[in-house]
Design an enzyme around this catalytic site. Structure first.
Site, mmCIF file in Angstrom:
data_model
loop_
_atom_site.group_PDB
_atom_site.id
_atom_site.type_symbol
_atom_site.label_atom_id
_atom_site.label_comp_id
_atom_site.label_asym_id
_atom_site.label_seq_id
_atom_site.Cartn_x
_atom_site.Cartn_y
_atom_site.Cartn_z
ATOM 1 N N GLU A 64 0.882 -1.177 0.000
ATOM 2 C CA GLU A 64 0.000 0.000 0.000
ATOM 3 C C GLU A 64 0.915 1.221 0.000
ATOM 4 O O GLU A 64 1.415 1.629 1.037
ATOM 5 C CB GLU A 64 -0.914 -0.009 1.226
ATOM 6 C CG GLU A 64 -1.921 1.119 1.223
ATOM 7 C CD GLU A 64 -2.758 1.164 2.485
ATOM 8 O OE1 GLU A 64 -3.600 2.071 2.599
ATOM 9 O OE2 GLU A 64 -2.564 0.312 3.370
ATOM 10 N N CYS B 26 -1.717 9.290 2.351
ATOM 11 C CA CYS B 26 -1.319 8.747 1.047
ATOM 12 C C CYS B 26 -2.345 9.043 -0.041
ATOM 13 O O CYS B 26 -2.002 9.056 -1.218
ATOM 14 C CB CYS B 26 -1.073 7.246 1.147
ATOM 15 S SG CYS B 26 -2.521 6.270 1.571
#
Length: 462
Positions: free
Chosen positions: A209, A243
């Site tokens: 991720e 993110c």
């Protein structure tokens, strides 16, 4: 800690079959749920220490979302564990075919510092629900939260079931030397490459991720005030250390000036005249990242903000105009409260630019985009036809596309970024109670406890 012995102990425990029954998984998740609720105040204090997160932001972005994930998993676990029938080819008639969901075994979760509780607990919840054992490696950059997680898991599980390994690079290297059955890593692209390289030696499957250079595209049909509000919320949540935060703005040249005025207004509404004086404004995680983000700010291109406080590691929300693709701020993921602004004349130019910026910053991993328009159609000068929004997004390589909002990745009911880099296109057009509550909370990060308790039940994603 003898990491090799710990991993072997978990393998031995897994092979006893103790983690497999539905009752065992449910009991484990129940203990975890109770421990999180009992330690909520500890977690708030830890997140305040590590990142200066206010109680409201800590609950909304960490504790509340984790509890929501737990409830969702507990509700659906029995169904997920059932065998799923499949069509049987005629050549195998009269056999019956079905798929069986089985755990991998001993898993490793390596979590980041920006959401140190949420992004540690969510993969752990998934690992336990699937019947695995788990070694958790929190980030050394968030030591207070790491300590709470360690105490929590020590109270909930024996180490041969789930355990925490704390430390820095030496411990990371020692963990990657082990042969795990699955690795889940959240963090930067370069470290992600190292994790995948080390895992490949053992043919260990990996979920990475990672971050990316995520554009926010605003076209001329947008409701500028609302678009600016949502952009500011999504960009400055956790001080840009997210993110899926909008990394830079691509905007139609015709609406840039009024839009930036709205951006400035909403920054002031949400964080005050000077966010450096806002006790609830999140800081950079450490001096290294503070200096890195400050180094990306070109004083000659600052149109709003730009100041900082090295003592508190806080950086003002900063807007940079007249940015070029060659500027340093466009060469890496910013991961801070800095918004570069670039313009376009045609939507195709924006899509092309979004596909080209920041390739070295991690676009090969995933590039996430926010799109803000009028909520109905985007008009492309392509044979004079109107193009529906989801069709328009097909031209951009993305892990997630948000339409008319930001950060809907928080919805636990949506699929994540899979191996196929599938595009999860979410169209959110009208004000929704849950999202509106989140936006309203962020107007004042240091919200008073009494007001916070009244709306606490509305924040959790359901």
């Amino acid at each position: 800690m003898d990491i090799g012995a710990l991993v072997q102990a978990q393998k031995d425990y897994f092979h006893t079959g103790a983690t497999l029954p539905l009752s065992a998984r449910r009991n484990a998740l129940k203990r975890l749920n109770e421990s999180i609720k009992a330690r909520e105040r500890e977690l708030q204090a830890a997140l305040l220490s590590d990142l200066n997160k206010s109680p409201a932001e800590s609950y909304m972005c960490e504790v509340g979302m984790t509890l929501s994930e737990l409830r969702f998993v507990q509700k659906h676990l029995a169904r997920w564990m059932r065998d799923k029938p499949c069509l049987t080819p005629l050549a195998q008639f009269p056999a019956k075919s079905f798929t069986v969901a089985q755990p991998y075994g001993v898993t490793l979760v390596m979590s980041p510092w920006n959401y140190p509780f949420l992004l540690t607990m969510e993969p752990l919840i998934g690992a336990i629900a699937a019947g695995n054992c788990c070694v958790v490696k929190p980030s050394a950059y968030a030591p207070a939260t790491s300590a709470v997680v360690r105490n929590m898991l020590t109270d909930c599980f024996p180490p041969m079931y789930a355990a925490v390994v704390e430390g820095g690079r030496e411990e990371n290297q020692a963990l990657l030397d082990q042969k795990f059955d699955y690795i889940f890593f959240t963090g930067g692209v370069e470290v992600g490459k190292e994790v995948m390289t080390r895992a490949a030696r053992h043919l260990t499957p990996v979920t990475l991720e990672l971050g990316g250079k995520s554009p926010c595209i605003v076209d001329s049909t947008a409701r500028l005030d609302l678009a600016a509000k949502r952009l500011v919320f999504g960009k400055l949540l956790n001080c840009g250390q997210t993110c899926v935060a909008p990394d830079y703005l691509l905007i139609d040249r015709r609406v840039k000036t009024p839009f930036l005025a709205y951006v400035q207004r909403w920054i002031t509404v949400m964080y005050g005249e000077d966010p450096l004086d806002n006790d609830g404004y999140v800081r950079m995680v450490n001096r290294k990242h503070f200096d890195r983000v400050m180094g990306l700010i070109d004083p000659a291109k600052v149109v709003f903000g730009g100041r900082s406080d090295p003592k508190t590691l806080k950086i003002q929300p900063t807007v940079l105009d007249n940015v070029s693709p060659e500027d340093p701020v466009m060469q890496e993921e910013i991961f801070g409260p800095v918004l570069p602004v670039l313009t376009f004349d045609r939507v195709e130019e924006a899509l092309e630019a979004a596909g080209g910026f920041g390739a070295e910053a991690g676009r090969e991993a995933v590039n996430l985009a926010d799109w803000v328009s009028d909520g109905q159609k985007l008009y492309f000068p392509k044979e004079g036809e109107a193009v529906e929004e989801p069709q328009a997004q097909a031209d951009s390589a993305s892990g997630l596309v948000n339409i008319n909002t930001a950060d809907v990745a928080a919805l636990c009911t949506l699929p994540g970024i899979g191996e196929s880099r599938a595009r999860d296109i979410i169209s959110y057009r009208e004000a929704n109670g849950g999202f509106q509550a989140c936006e309203d909370i962020m107007k004042v990060s240091g919200i008073k406890t009494a007001a916070y308790e009244k709306i606490k039940d509305k924040i959790t994603v359901k």
